[in-house]
Design a protein around this motif. Structure first.
Motif, PDB file in Angstrom:
ATOM      1  N   THR A   1     -17.853  -7.500   0.954  1.00  0.00           N
ATOM      2  CA  THR A   1     -16.404  -7.410   1.092  1.00  0.00           C
ATOM      3  C   THR A   1     -15.871  -8.674   1.755  1.00  0.00           C
ATOM      4  O   THR A   1     -16.376  -9.106   2.795  1.00  0.00           O
ATOM      5  CB  THR A   1     -15.997  -6.180   1.924  1.00  0.00           C
TER       6      THR A   1
ATOM      7  N   GLN B   1     -12.351 -10.799   3.130  1.00  0.00           N
ATOM      8  CA  GLN B   1     -10.937 -10.787   3.505  1.00  0.00           C
ATOM      9  C   GLN B   1     -10.319 -12.084   3.015  1.00  0.00           C
ATOM     10  O   GLN B   1     -10.789 -13.171   3.340  1.00  0.00           O
ATOM     11  CB  GLN B   1     -10.783 -10.660   5.018  1.00  0.00           C
TER      12      GLN B   1
ATOM     13  N   CYS C   1      -9.977  -6.154  -6.269  1.00  0.00           N
ATOM     14  CA  CYS C   1      -9.086  -6.568  -5.185  1.00  0.00           C
ATOM     15  C   CYS C   1      -8.142  -5.441  -4.820  1.00  0.00           C
ATOM     16  O   CYS C   1      -7.758  -4.634  -5.676  1.00  0.00           O
ATOM     17  CB  CYS C   1      -8.290  -7.805  -5.605  1.00  0.00           C
ATOM     18  N   SER C   2      -7.718  -5.412  -3.574  1.00  0.00           N
ATOM     19  CA  SER C   2      -6.793  -4.380  -3.122  1.00  0.00           C
ATOM     20  C   SER C   2      -5.428  -4.500  -3.780  1.00  0.00           C
ATOM     21  O   SER C   2      -4.679  -3.531  -3.854  1.00  0.00           O
ATOM     22  CB  SER C   2      -6.635  -4.440  -1.600  1.00  0.00           C
ATOM     23  N   CYS C   3      -5.079  -5.682  -4.311  1.00  0.00           N
ATOM     24  CA  CYS C   3      -3.780  -5.829  -4.991  1.00  0.00           C
ATOM     25  C   CYS C   3      -3.802  -5.244  -6.396  1.00  0.00           C
ATOM     26  O   CYS C   3      -2.742  -4.981  -6.974  1.00  0.00           O
ATOM     27  CB  CYS C   3      -3.371  -7.303  -5.052  1.00  0.00           C
ATOM     28  N   GLN C   4      -4.999  -5.066  -6.996  1.00  0.00           N
ATOM     29  CA  GLN C   4      -5.198  -4.431  -8.307  1.00  0.00           C
ATOM     30  C   GLN C   4      -4.436  -5.126  -9.436  1.00  0.00           C
ATOM     31  O   GLN C   4      -4.029  -4.494 -10.401  1.00  0.00           O
ATOM     32  CB  GLN C   4      -4.807  -2.948  -8.242  1.00  0.00           C
TER      33      GLN C   4
ATOM     34  N   TYR D   1      -5.729  -9.557   1.931  1.00  0.00           N
ATOM     35  CA  TYR D   1      -6.172  -8.712   0.823  1.00  0.00           C
ATOM     36  C   TYR D   1      -7.691  -8.591   0.930  1.00  0.00           C
ATOM     37  O   TYR D   1      -8.362  -9.463   1.498  1.00  0.00           O
ATOM     38  CB  TYR D   1      -5.782  -9.329  -0.527  1.00  0.00           C
ATOM     39  N   TYR D   2      -8.228  -7.528   0.359  1.00  0.00           N
ATOM     40  CA  TYR D   2      -9.662  -7.293   0.480  1.00  0.00           C
ATOM     41  C   TYR D   2     -10.292  -7.219  -0.909  1.00  0.00           C
ATOM     42  O   TYR D   2      -9.853  -6.457  -1.771  1.00  0.00           O
ATOM     43  CB  TYR D   2      -9.924  -6.019   1.280  1.00  0.00           C
TER      44      TYR D   2
ATOM     45  N   ASP E   1      -3.325   0.863 -10.599  1.00  0.00           N
ATOM     46  CA  ASP E   1      -4.677   1.098 -11.106  1.00  0.00           C
ATOM     47  C   ASP E   1      -4.697   1.312 -12.616  1.00  0.00           C
ATOM     48  O   ASP E   1      -5.754   1.600 -13.185  1.00  0.00           O
ATOM     49  CB  ASP E   1      -5.302   2.306 -10.406  1.00  0.00           C
TER      50      ASP E   1
ATOM     51  N   SER F   1       0.839  -1.185   0.000  1.00  0.00           N
ATOM     52  CA  SER F   1       0.000   0.000   0.000  1.00  0.00           C
ATOM     53  C   SER F   1       0.877   1.239   0.000  1.00  0.00           C
ATOM     54  O   SER F   1       2.086   1.170   0.292  1.00  0.00           O
ATOM     55  CB  SER F   1      -0.912   0.019   1.230  1.00  0.00           C
TER      56      SER F   1
END
Length: 780
Positions: A554, A556, A580-583, A567-568, A448, A408
């Motif tokens: 959502t 986890q 996903c938060s990892c994109q 990751y979310y 992104d 992040s």
């Protein structure tokens, strides 16, 4: 008066920065034992004037005679070399009768003061002011011609008002910097072998036994090599232009453009062949532009525009030779390239870390995401922080971890500050510069945007590898295009081989998942292997629901026992869309194992069509849009069944939560549930053919009511039908509709199958043609 004075200011021998001057005297030449006065030696590259006799301790004196003006100049310069100062010609006097020079004055290079021309500098800012070198020194030697034709010393001032240069630094003085004939020959040979100025100077120092004996500096060597390149380039540029004109004449789709300077000389050249322009229509979403590749003996930046094809291989979008690397040149180049690519800018572009290129991209591609090449920055890091690398062996690994493995923005910022503090680098100028530009090269800021990379730790290669093994620093322009074409052929052969492997071999499936089988039929072989790696990776991950916000749930996702590395994933069950938060999908176009793990626990058994990018499929270069998932009824059934199941489950959970709040809500919920159960049972018996009007089920009594139909804004009321007639009519229409639907589905499936067969056959023919060409080429 028979003469008048003409003032001018030139150097005596040597080489200045940026130009060649007169030839000076080598230190070795002063040791020759011969007779005085002066001898002229022709070296084939100019004339050098050498004093004769043992002149090591001789200094000028009034009345001293020379055979010529050049001999006097050479003697004073050799004297200056021994003493430790540089010389130049200060003034001359000409005869009024015939204009011949009759008097010269040679002075110390520090004579006089700089003439600051206020008018010239008033309206412009001097970006790099020159060092003040003149301090009013009076040391000089004056000579004048005699009736006999000889030149005699008429004045000599020995004293200087500044310190003299020690012997080991004399070679740095301008009038003593010269490149002898043998040195030029050696430089030419090493330059032709592809060596740069720094390595050539190292060889010369070793050859002559020290920098002071070489007789010139690296700057002089660099300038000499540049002039060599310029002379050679002028001839070869014409060969380049002739080649481009010939290619355009053979195929009008071959695009090339030439930028000229104000003096109409060639400045920059760009070209793109038809295949490159076609490839851009398929894979032009992300582009790499690299100017660090000096591909030829002139050290010109050979700048290819490249991308990534459906096999993950580099693909060419055009090339340029940049003779001038100014902002105006890059702006012209980017505009020209955009014109060649039909005016369609890429989603993202990767370049070297260069302020001039950045400014040009901002002007030409304002909507394109610009990224600096991470590998290039890592390479710079090794140079700029070499002292840290030697002193602290762990620094490189920590720097790599900070950039590539932080998940992040907050984690990166914290790690960076900790890193620079731990190694006392907070005030390091270069590190501060790249930190300021972190949004254009650090992965956490770029995930992104699509860059067609399979991993955030990928090297982010400059595309030099496209021409590896074909072009090197010794390649001249006359050789370049032959090797360039061979490189294109090699790349094309590799793509054909990858197409063949994809079409004629089946990958080994590692799971019973319908999604894996589906992906194996869509993706190219390399991309499937990458997808399979993510799919198998889901087996070690757990997905747990952490939030339910109406339509979006959502999850986890983490490995068992590693919740701190979670990751979310946000999943919209109605639209079958997940993020996903990892994109990874946004960055590479392939779903990550975290989203696939959520799909597993929510019974999504096949890939939704919007997660299959055509550019990664075996039909990426097909002009026919094949919705292959529509060709598989089973896949359609699985996907639609999954959507219905997830939607109902989501609604039911909310219904249960609200219905259990109190006794009243519970009773209402039970009554509604019983009514819903009856309606579902009726619909099930009728095989889902119950009529819906405005979102609610019509009852039989409502079906018998007169129906008002609007025709041309007039209301026509139909007469009521009997119950038997109504049932009969409904059955007839239902059968006709079912029959028509089945026929349409069969026609559609057959059409898609034919189109797919055509595309496959076309690809196989292309592969066979290429194989025949390769066989013929090998046999020749």
């Amino acid at each position: 008066m028979d003469s008048e004075v003409l003032e001018f200011d030139i150097g005596l021998g040597g080489m200045g920065s940026g130009r060649e001057g007169d030839e000076g005297v080598d230190e070795e030449d002063m040791d020759d034992n011969s007779s005085f006065p002066i001898n002229i030696v022709n070296t084939g590259s100019g004339e050098i004037y050498l004093p004769e006799g043992d002149l090591l301790d001789l200094e000028p004196y009034e009345g001293m005679e020379f055979e010529s003006e050049e001999a006097a100049k050479a003697f004073y310069n050799s004297y200056a070399r021994r003493v430790g100062f540089s010389t130049r010609v200060s003034s001359s006097r000409r005869s009024r009768r015939d204009g011949a020079i009759i008097q010269r004055q040679f002075v110390c290079a520090k004579e006089g003061f700089r003439n600051l021309n206020e008018k010239r500098t008033k309206d412009r800012e001097i970006k790099r002011p020159r060092t003040i070198t003149r301090v009013g020194c009076k040391a000089s030697l004056s000579v004048k011609v005699q009736d006999s034709g000889k030149w005699v010393v008429s004045g000599f001032v020995k004293e200087h008002n500044h310190e003299l240069v020690p012997p080991d630094q004399v070679h740095c003085l301008r009038s003593h910097r010269q490149i002898s004939g043998p040195a030029k020959t050696l430089i030419d040979t090493l330059q032709a072998a592809g060596m740069g100025p720094r390595r050539i100077m190292s060889a010369l120092i070793k050859e002559y036994g020290g920098i002071s004996k070489v007789g010139f500096t690296e700057v002089d060597c660099r300038n000499y090599m540049r002039n060599n390149r310029q002379r050679s380039l002028e001839g070869d540029i014409q060969l380049l232009l002739d080649y481009l004109r010939q290619m355009h004449a053979e195929n009008p789709n071959f695009f090339y453009a030439v930028q000229g300077d104000d003096d109409h000389s060639v400045s920059n050249v760009f070209w793109a062949d038809p295949k490159a322009r076609t490839n851009y229509t398929y894979f032009g979403d992300t582009v790499t532009f690299d100017t660090t590749y000096r591909s030829n003996r002139y050290r010109l930046p050979f700048a290819p525009f490249t991308g990534v094809n459906h096999h993950g291989q580099p693909v060419l979008f055009g090339c340029a030779f940049l003779i001038n690397e100014s902002e105006a040149s890059f702006t012209w180049l980017f505009n020209t390239w955009l014109t060649a690519m039909s005016g369609c800018p890429p989603v993202s572009i990767t370049t070297d870390h260069d302020a001039v290129i950045q400014s040009a991209i901002t002007q030409v591609f304002p909507e394109t995401r610009h990224r600096f090449c991470k590998w290039h920055i890592f390479k710079q890091c090794q140079e700029k922080l070499s002292h840290v690398f030697l002193k602290c062996p762990n620094f490189e690994a920590e720097f790599h971890k900070c950039v590539n493995l932080t998940e992040s923005i907050e984690e990166f910022e914290s790690y960076w500050l900790s890193l620079v503090d731990r190694y006392v680098l907070r005030d390091h100028e270069w590190l501060q510069t790249i930190y300021t530009a972190r949004r254009q090269w650090v992965p956490v800021y770029l995930r992104d945007t699509f860059f067609a990379e399979m991993s955030i730790t990928q090297r982010s290669d400059s595309m030099n590898s496209y021409f590896d093994g074909y072009i090197n620093a010794s390649t001249n322009l006359s050789q370049f295009f032959k090797l360039y074409e061979k490189a294109l052929e090699s790349r094309n052969e590799k793509e054909v081989k990858a197409d063949y492997d994809t079409m004629n071999t089946s990958p080994v499936l590692k799971t019973p998942s319908p999604m894996e089988r589906q992906a194996s039929e869509f993706y190219t072989r390399k991309l499937f292997m990458r997808f399979q790696e993510e799919l198998v990776g889901t087996l070690t991950f757990m997905a747990s629901k952490v939030e339910d916000d109406e339509e979006i749930i959502t999850y986890q996702v983490a490995k068992f026992g590693e919740d701190h590395k979670a990751y979310y994933v946000k999943f919209n069950v109605l639209e079958m869309k997940a993020s996903c938060s990892c994109q990874m999908f946004e960055f590479s176009g392939l779903l990550c194992r975290h989203i696939l793990a959520v799909f597993r626990v929510t019974n999504v058994l096949t890939l939704p069509s919007h997660y299959i990018l055509k550019r990664w499929t075996r039909n990426a270069k097909s002009s026919v849009i094949l919705e292959e998932c529509a060709n598989d009824v089973y896949n359609n059934y699985l996907e639609s069944q999954t959507v219905r199941y997830n939607t109902l489950r989501h609604k039911v959970f909310k219904f249960v939560d609200e219905g259990a709040q109190s006794s009243d809500t519970y009773n209402v919920a039970m009554i509604a549930l019983q009514e819903a159960t009856k309606r579902v049972a009726v619909a099930s018996r009728n095989d889902g053919k119950t009529t819906l009007v405005n979102g609610r089920m019509r009852t039989k009594s409502e079906a018998y009511r007169p129906i008002s139909i609007s025709v041309n804004h007039q209301v026509v009321c139909s007469q009521p039908l009997s119950e038997d007639d109504m049932d009969k009519k409904i059955q007839e229409l239902t059968k006709e509709l079912e029959f028509a639907s089945k026929k349409c589905e069969v026609y559609r499936a057959n059409l898609l199958s034919v189109l797919k067969d055509i595309e496959d056959h076309k690809l196989q023919l292309s592969i066979k043609v290429q194989n025949i060409k390769i066989s013929l080429k090998d046999s020749l």
